[in-house]
Write a protein that holds these residues in place. Structure first.
Motif, PDB file in Angstrom:
ATOM      1  N   UNK A 389       5.338   3.367   1.349  1.00 21.22           N
ATOM      2  CA  UNK A 389       3.896   3.297   1.620  1.00 21.22           C
ATOM      3  C   UNK A 389       3.229   4.655   1.491  1.00 21.22           C
ATOM      4  N   UNK A 390       3.901   5.696   1.947  1.00 17.33           N
ATOM      5  CA  UNK A 390       3.284   7.014   1.909  1.00 17.33           C
ATOM      6  C   UNK A 390       3.208   7.540   0.482  1.00 17.33           C
ATOM      7  N   UNK A 400       1.863  -5.884   0.093  1.00 16.25           N
ATOM      8  CA  UNK A 400       1.484  -6.517   1.361  1.00 16.25           C
ATOM      9  C   UNK A 400       0.639  -7.765   1.098  1.00 16.25           C
ATOM     10  N   UNK A 404       1.684 -11.320   2.359  1.00 18.67           N
ATOM     11  CA  UNK A 404       0.856 -12.140   3.241  1.00 18.67           C
ATOM     12  C   UNK A 404       0.572 -13.490   2.595  1.00 18.67           C
ATOM     13  N   UNK A 468       7.770   1.042   5.108  1.00 20.14           N
ATOM     14  CA  UNK A 468       7.408   1.851   6.257  1.00 20.14           C
ATOM     15  C   UNK A 468       8.560   2.778   6.621  1.00 20.14           C
ATOM     16  N   UNK A 493      -2.025  10.100  -2.976  1.00 16.48           N
ATOM     17  CA  UNK A 493      -3.324  10.001  -2.338  1.00 16.48           C
ATOM     18  C   UNK A 493      -4.463  10.042  -3.330  1.00 16.48           C
ATOM     19  N   UNK A 496      -5.067   6.957  -5.599  1.00 23.78           N
ATOM     20  CA  UNK A 496      -5.676   5.728  -5.095  1.00 23.78           C
ATOM     21  C   UNK A 496      -6.921   5.306  -5.831  1.00 23.78           C
ATOM     22  N   UNK A 497      -7.871   6.224  -5.826  1.00 19.35           N
ATOM     23  CA  UNK A 497      -9.177   5.879  -6.376  1.00 19.35           C
ATOM     24  C   UNK A 497      -9.018   5.476  -7.832  1.00 19.35           C
ATOM     25  N   UNK A 500      -7.519   2.125  -8.246  1.00 22.60           N
ATOM     26  CA  UNK A 500      -8.344   1.034  -7.782  1.00 22.60           C
ATOM     27  C   UNK A 500      -9.584   0.837  -8.654  1.00 22.60           C
ATOM     28  N   UNK A 501     -10.124   1.926  -9.114  1.00 22.14           N
ATOM     29  CA  UNK A 501     -11.413   1.812  -9.793  1.00 22.14           C
ATOM     30  C   UNK A 501     -11.289   1.546 -11.274  1.00 22.14           C
ATOM     31  N   UNK A 538      -7.512 -18.822  -1.761  1.00 18.34           N
ATOM     32  CA  UNK A 538      -7.492 -18.802  -0.303  1.00 18.34           C
ATOM     33  C   UNK A 538      -8.856 -19.066   0.292  1.00 18.34           C
ATOM     34  N   UNK A 539      -9.896 -18.525  -0.337  1.00 17.39           N
ATOM     35  CA  UNK A 539     -11.225 -18.656   0.252  1.00 17.39           C
ATOM     36  C   UNK A 539     -11.935 -19.922  -0.196  1.00 17.39           C
TER      37      UNK A 539
ATOM     38  N   UNK B  29     -12.453   7.093   0.185  1.00 16.33           N
ATOM     39  CA  UNK B  29     -11.999   8.412  -0.249  1.00 16.33           C
ATOM     40  C   UNK B  29     -13.176   9.320  -0.565  1.00 16.33           C
ATOM     41  N   UNK B  30     -14.236   8.705  -1.112  1.00 14.79           N
ATOM     42  CA  UNK B  30     -15.371   9.542  -1.508  1.00 14.79           C
ATOM     43  C   UNK B  30     -16.142  10.051  -0.314  1.00 14.79           C
ATOM     44  N   UNK B  81     -19.942 -23.235   3.738  1.00 14.16           N
ATOM     45  CA  UNK B  81     -19.461 -23.909   2.534  1.00 14.16           C
ATOM     46  C   UNK B  81     -18.272 -24.790   2.876  1.00 14.16           C
ATOM     47  N   UNK B  83     -14.652 -25.667   2.654  1.00 14.14           N
ATOM     48  CA  UNK B  83     -13.459 -24.868   2.348  1.00 14.14           C
ATOM     49  C   UNK B  83     -12.463 -25.696   1.551  1.00 14.14           C
ATOM     50  N   UNK B 188       2.604   4.195   9.895  1.00 13.32           N
ATOM     51  CA  UNK B 188       3.748   3.415   9.426  1.00 13.32           C
ATOM     52  C   UNK B 188       4.994   4.253   9.190  1.00 13.32           C
ATOM     53  N   UNK B 189       4.806   5.570   9.103  1.00 12.99           N
ATOM     54  CA  UNK B 189       5.994   6.390   8.880  1.00 12.99           C
ATOM     55  C   UNK B 189       6.854   6.477  10.136  1.00 12.99           C
ATOM     56  N   UNK B 194       6.391   0.805  13.005  1.00 16.91           N
ATOM     57  CA  UNK B 194       6.628  -0.265  12.035  1.00 16.91           C
ATOM     58  C   UNK B 194       7.338  -1.430  12.717  1.00 16.91           C
TER      59      UNK B 194
END
Lengths: 591, 728
Positions: A389-390, A400, A404, A468, A493, A496-497, A500-501, A538-539, B29-30, B81, B83, B188-189, B194
């Motif tokens: 994770x780190x 995850x 889930x 973990x 770190x 990430x952006x 994701x972007x 799911x939604x 992050x921004x 709505x 579901x 979590x480390x 955990x």
């Protein structure tokens, strides 16, 4: 829209991977880059075409009314006796599985991006052939065509496992092939018997699935001693083929081996689509064509489903190899599908068909991610991994999410299917079985809910150990020098952006030299579409339930009626109640 | 109430935090050190809207004056709505011969007094915790993640209490569990974090198992999962006004009891009641603000909410109701005993939370109007003072460089005066010292238990009131009530549990609760004295942090201290909360309503409760006031009980030995069976063709005639088989 008739559109969609395979073959000499790019382009085009076709299906009023859509028929052998056509089309049963095949094929191509450096041409050609076969299986409206595509899915995967697999690949490939083949030969004999029986009554040898279904309703196979229990024999033959494919415990042992040895792309297709053909087969052939035998076998197969849920979960609990753990989780989750299907209850059957898609998405996602972990750390041993994770936050986030989804967290797709299956099963146990079966059904339904707890246990245990805690295994990149100290954390770190972007910050296919453990652009592209559907189903599951509801119910109804009749016959009329009301009137309280 | 205006507002309460969470994920992050902005803004907006909704609903209910006008139920339903839906089929047309129940799950929100009250608590405490976290987590690398999760939690929790459907409740029941999982495992480390996260999720899953089965049974029994009536159809919601007005509307008997016990199991999981309480103390591995919000003020009260919401179901099953109280009072006592020997400040508070939630359960189980409203009353005051205490503990932990073992610091009132003062206020409230908030709510709970334990005394008191005759409240009446209405269900079978419902049991529960009140005061003040009195001692880890926390952390403490002092008196003296809550449809149900008693203050009980608190504080003072906290503790006088309490009654060990280990053993066996037996059989079968092949090999003689003969025989066999099959 009318530029392309739906039928042609369907043909084109199935042909696209084949065309792509040829192109790829020709480009083979230009190196890995050209090969994987053209494979990606092919998969994208096929996916777009399939998605467009699905949109057209959803917009079509005929399809909404229950008629098959995009039917293509070519007479192959039509004379006085024979009526064999090559017939393709989509209906509510196959619609989403068809789409899933196209989607996961793209995932399979993208996750192989860096992993496959050896003989890439062969690999991608086989992957595309597999895609065409998968699309074909679900589009086939003819027994012969179905069987051809069905068998044809085996061959590419056999080579994918046997050539690009891991250490025990030969053994795994042979076991997978022989086991599945043995089952499918029996299934074919069963289907032929159906065809001949139908021919003996109608005088025409037709292989058309719709005609056969109608024929079996008009003159069912005998289900009594003087008829030699023929219907049961045919059911068992089909069961052999489909149960191995699903796989239903105890016919599952080929699966963990095949998964562990298969390359990631193969695992994605295998878990995501190929397992679904088994359930699809039950729903397409067994339930509509062999209702009396299904009614007799249903409680037992329902029970096997529950056993599979618990057994798969228990075995998963002690696995040391992450990929094997997820393979056993597939056994457990397919147990839900089996259970839902053989509950023969509308909510459960619809839940089971939705769960096919759900499991396809989450299992494919998890297998893909395990492959990515293996590429980074060269191990899948849970004991040797830790603290990912780190170092790879977005990889963790997606893992995850699929975890889930797989353990049925509400709001994600897995929950919807699981809940409907369980709700339907409870309804069956509550008021749909004869008293002699009721306790057993209640126990089975409750046990299946226990599986939900176990499922969370093994998945979260694995997440805890792998993602973990502190780092256990220093990262070893594939031939790249990795600096795995604090710098790796920092890189993760800032990554990430980018990840994701829209993964803009990554060199397009450039060799990875940085100490960069998080997702690469092609990995993000492989997983994000799956994640979108995980959330979408799911939604708003109704979007996906509605188009298939009618067809699924129609397919399950003959068996459900037969089951109800059988349960009536087992029910001793209660004093004071008219016999016809016994099933509904007899709401026996909990044992 | 104009239908549109509150409907839009109601949607905003969960929506704003959700938007905040999404923005934090996208922009986190921004925004860098300002990553808290979207979350805080979202929760603040939600809090403002929730307050408006509370006032609107309050105005709708009316003041009630001198109980002149009967309370009307107040609710507002809005469907967003559909579901999932599976159409039902009428009899004869479905898959089976009987009628098939349709399965229709709308995403529907509701607003009623109960929901409005809880929404204010959730968003209000949520806002203060979020602000506090700005200071608490200011240099944590996971800063944006924390705010995204807290926002997500506030969204899920608001949805949980606003959902008007059991499935939706289940959805957000698990969703808050997932947020809790991610927040406990925030660091979590740390392997302990955990592990604690996993444990919390799994123990909660056991509770969810109960909720899932209860949901299925409810669906079977009622044909719907909605609380409300389905518009344009004959389907009555499970907790709708039409059903609740109908005396036979709620199913009792065996099925009703089964449903209630399963709901109780679910509530035990989420609200950390025995036997599923083991996850909450470990959950303290999470950041302290998360503990304050989730594991003290809001999420753990979901069980209380669920049972209150389902009040009519429980009231129809006296046996299950008694179980609620038994579970609650037992948990309260056991958790309080454990808390007396804990040395980790946060764990003292965690066990205290379990214990206080136990009080609420004990109150709910009385099944009277006073019992339900007192539980919610205590929920409200507890949310304030327990959040205050947790945030105070966090402030201490922040100053001590992460050290939370009370033996390692002391005399902190000189180091951090604001924290000490507010912590003292919270402690007084928790101990039930008048006139602090906890005193009034605990007094009501004791009163409701007392009324159940000594019904004759109370019947005498109310002899002149027509509504509250002792016989009316007796369990016998309720049992008869439910079995009459449902002659079809064998009410007699639930008798095993119903026999728990005797004055002797209730008397035991009442005295257990009174003892717990004393223990509460003891462990609370033991913690206060150990932490804040005695010589000033600071652990080396504290470094330059050993001073009062920044204003962004102390202001939430000060703000929370205000209701910790005032809320009890205000709500009690005006009877506003109880009156308001009684307009909730679930509590408006005839079976609950007829148990209503007029507001009164029981001097005798108040004195008993205060006396218990005073004794507890006095004993704590003797043992700990002004002493060095690292000196030998009072525990040594406990003798053989000390290890029992210190090891938390060995629950973890028992579960490990009775459940975890056997299951792991079974799993190992299954894996072995899989490898050797099943796969072995498969490999064995695979060898048969090879063996057969070697048998057949000598038949391949190369003689054409033999092949031809074999071929002809084969064809004949096929033809014969076909002919045999086709003859019919």
């Amino acid at each position: 829209m009318n530029l392309l008739s739906p039928g042609t559109h369907l043909l084109l969609t199935i042909a696209l991977p084949l065309i792509g395979a040829v192109v790829l073959w020709l480009l083979g000499s230009r190196g890995v880059q050209a090969v994987r790019q053209s494979a990606t382009v092919t998969a994208v085009l096929t996916l777009v075409s399939a998605a467009w076709l699905i949109l057209r299906y959803l917009g079509s009023t005929a399809a909404a009314a229950g008629a098959p859509y995009a039917v293509v028929e070519a007479p192959w052998l039509v004379d006085g006796l024979f009526d064999v056509r090559l017939s393709l089309g989509l209906d509510g049963l196959s619609l989403w599985l068809f789409g899933l095949s196209a989607l996961l094929s793209l995932t399979a191509v993208l996750v192989s991006w860096e992993a496959i450096q050896e003989k890439p041409v062969g690999f991608y050609v086989l992957l595309l052939l597999l895609e065409a076969a998968m699309l074909g299986v679900f589009a086939a409206r003819d027994v012969i065509l179905f069987y051809v595509f069905f068998e044809f899915t085996l061959v590419p995967l056999f080579f994918l496992i046997g050539i690009w697999g891991h250490d025990e690949r030969r053994k795994a490939a042979v076991k997978f092939f022989l086991y599945t083949l043995a089952g499918s030969v029996l299934a074919f004999l069963g289907l032929l018997t159906i065809v001949l029986w139908n021919a003996s009554h109608t005088g025409k040898v037709t292989f058309d699935i719709a005609a056969l279904t109608a024929g079996m309703a008009a003159h069912p196979l005998p289900m009594n001693a003087e008829g030699g229990w023929l219907q049961m024999l045919v059911f068992l033959a089909l069961f052999a083929g489909f149960a191995i494919k699903v796989p239903i415990v105890p016919f599952h042992t080929w699966l963990p081996l095949a998964h562990v040895e298969a390359p990631t792309g193969g695992s994605v297709d295998l878990a995501g689509v190929l397992l679904k053909i088994g359930i699809y087969g039950f729903l397409r052939f067994s339930l509509p064509m062999l209702p009396d035998a299904t009614a007799v076998a249903a409680p037992w197969i329902f029970g096997l489903g529950v056993v599979g849920i618990l057994y798969g979960a228990l075995v998963a609990l002690v696995q040391t190899d992450l990929k094997r753990l997820i393979a056993y989780s597939s056994v457990s989750h397919m147990g839900y599908c089996v259970m839902g299907l053989f509950a023969l209850e509308p909510v459960a059957v619809e839940g089971a068909t939705l769960q096919l898609i759900n499991h396809g998405l989450s299992a494919a996602g998890l297998f893909a991610l395990v492959g990515m972990i293996y590429e980074r750390f060269h191990t899948r041993s849970i004991a040797n991994l830790g603290g990912i994770a780190a170092r790879a936050p977005w990889l963790t986030v997606l893992f995850m999410l699929f975890t889930f989804s797989s353990i049925g967290l509400p709001g994600l797709n897995g929950f919807v299917g699981e809940f409907m299956i369980l709700a339907g099963s409870f309804q069956r146990a509550w008021s749909g079985v004869a008293p002699v079966w009721q306790t057993a059904y209640m126990v089975m339904a409750v046990s299946a809910v226990v599986g939900v707890v176990l499922g969370a246990w093994y998945m979260l245990w694995a997440v805890e150990r792998v993602f973990f805690g502190g780092s256990r295994e220093p990262p070893r990149g594939a031939g790249h020098a990795h600096d795995h100290s604090a710098a790796a954390h920092g890189a993760g770190g800032t990554h990430d952006a980018g990840g994701h972007d829209g993964h803009a910050s990554h060199g397009h296919g450039a060799p990875q030299v940085a100490a960069d453990l998080d997702l690469h652009w092609y990995e993000t592209a492989a997983l994000v579409p799956l994640a979108v559907f995980v959330l979408w189903i799911g939604l708003m599951p109704d979007t996906f339930l509605k188009p298939s509801a009618g067809a699924v119910r129609a397919a399950a109804r003959p068996s459900a009626d037969a089951f109800a009749a059988r349960m009536e016959s087992l029910t001793v009329p209660l004093p004071g109640n008219p016999a016809t009301d016994t099933l509904t009137a007899r709401v026996v309280p909990l044992p | 109430m104009q239908p549109l205006f509150p409907a839009t507002l109601l949607v905003l309460v969960p929506l704003l935090p959700l938007v905040g969470a999404i923005c934090t994920v996208l922009l986190g992050r921004r925004l860098g050190p300002r990553a808290h902005l979207p979350a805080v803004a979202g929760i603040a907006g939600a809090a403002a809207v929730a307050l408006i909704l509370l006032l609107t609903t309050y105005a709708e209910v009316g003041h009630g004056g001198a109980h002149s006008e009967p309370v009307r139920p107040v609710e507002m339903i809005t469907t967003l709505w559909q579901w999932a839906s599976v159409e039902g089929t009428p009899a004869g047309e479905g898959l089976t011969s009987g009628a098939q129940q349709g399965f229709s799950i709308p995403v529907t929100l509701r607003l009623d007094p109960l929901t409005a009250t809880l929404l204010v608590i959730i968003t209000g405490v949520g806002l203060l915790v979020a602000i506090y976290s700005i200071g608490y987590l200011h240099d944590d690398p996971g800063y944006p993640r924390f705010f995204a999760l807290v926002s997500m939690f506030v969204f899920s929790m608001s949805m949980l209490v606003a959902a008007s459907n059991f499935l939706l409740v289940y959805v957000f029941w698990e969703a808050v569990g997932a947020c809790s999982y991610l927040l406990i495992g925030f660091w979590y480390s740390k392997p302990e974090a955990a592990r604690a996260a996993k444990k919390a999720f799994l123990v909660n899953r056991v509770g969810d198992f109960g909720l899932a089965i209860a949901t299925f049974l409810l669906w079977m029994t009622y044909g719907t999962l909605n609380f409300h009536d389905t518009p344009n159809s004959a389907i009555e919601g499970i907790l709708s006004q039409t059903r609740l007005a109908d005396p036979g509307g709620i199913v009792g008997g065996v099925i009703g009891t089964a449903i209630c016990l399963l709901l109780l199991l679910a509530a035990c999981g989420k609200s950390a009641q025995m036997p599923l309480h083991v996850w909450l103390p470990d959950a303290m591995e999470g950041p302290t603000p998360a503990s304050a919000l989730i594991h003290a003020a809001t999420m753990v009260t979901a069980g209380i909410y669920l049972i209150t919401r389902c009040a009519p179901l429980f009231v129809a099953c006296p046996g299950a109701l008694a179980m609620v109280s038994i579970v609650g009072a037992t948990t309260a006592l056991v958790a309080a005993l454990i808390a007396t020997v804990q040395n980790d400040l946060k764990r003292v508070l965690a066990y205290s939370t379990i214990s206080q939630l136990g009080y609420m359960f004990a109150s709910l189980g009385t099944g009277t109007m006073l019992g339900f409203t007192a539980a919610i009353f205590h929920l409200v005051t507890h949310a304030f003072f327990k959040a205050l205490l947790f945030l105070g503990a966090g402030s201490v932990m922040h100053a001590m460089g992460g050290v939370i073992d009370m033996r390692r610091f002391g005399g902190l009132r000189k180091v951090m005066p604001i924290t000490a003062a507010t912590f003292l206020i919270g402690s007084l409230a928790l101990s039930g010292v008048p006139p602090f908030a906890g005193f009034f709510s605990k007094d009501e709970i004791l009163a409701t238990l007392h009324a159940k334990a000594y019904p004759s005394a109370h019947a005498q008191e109310h002899g002149d009131l027509p509504v509250a005759a002792g016989a009316d409240r007796s369990p016998l009446h309720l049992a008869a009530y439910s079995s009459d209405a449902h002659a079809a269900t064998p009410a007699g079978a639930a008798v095993g549990l119903d026999s728990l419902n005797t004055p002797a049991v209730w008397q035991t529960l009442f005295w257990m609760s009174l003892v717990t009140a004393g223990l509460t005061a003891f462990y609370t003040f033991r913690a206060v004295f150990m932490t804040f009195t005695g010589p000033v001692r600071v652990p080396p880890e504290a470094g330059h942090h050993a001073h009062e926390s920044p204003p962004v952390m102390t202001w939430p403490l000060i703000i929370l201290a205000v209701p910790s002092v005032l809320a009890g008196w205000l709500l009690f003296s005006t009877d506003a909360l109880a009156h308001f809550l009684s307009a909730t449809p679930s509590l408006w149900a005839e079976s609950v309503r007829h148990t209503a008693t007029p507001l009164e203050f029981h001097w005798d009980l108040a004195i008993q409760g205060t006396l218990a608190a005073a004794i507890g504080i006095a004993v704590a003072a003797i043992g700990h006031l002004g002493r060095r906290s690292d000196l030998p503790q009072m525990e040594r006088y406990l003798g053989p009980l000390e290890p029992l309490f210190a090891n938390k009654f060995y629950f973890d060990q028992i579960y490990q030995a009775l459940i975890v280990k056997p299951l792991e053993g079974l799993a190992l066996l299954a894996a072995l069976f899989d490898r050797s037996v099943i796969d072995g059989l498969v490999d064995g079968v695979a060898r048969i063709p090879v063996a057969l092949g070697s048998l057949v090999r000598n038949m391949q003689s190369g003689l054409l005639q033999r092949y031809a003969l074999a071929g002809v025989m084969g064809v004949l066999a096929i033809v014969y088989a076909l002919a045999w099959q086709l003859r019919g």
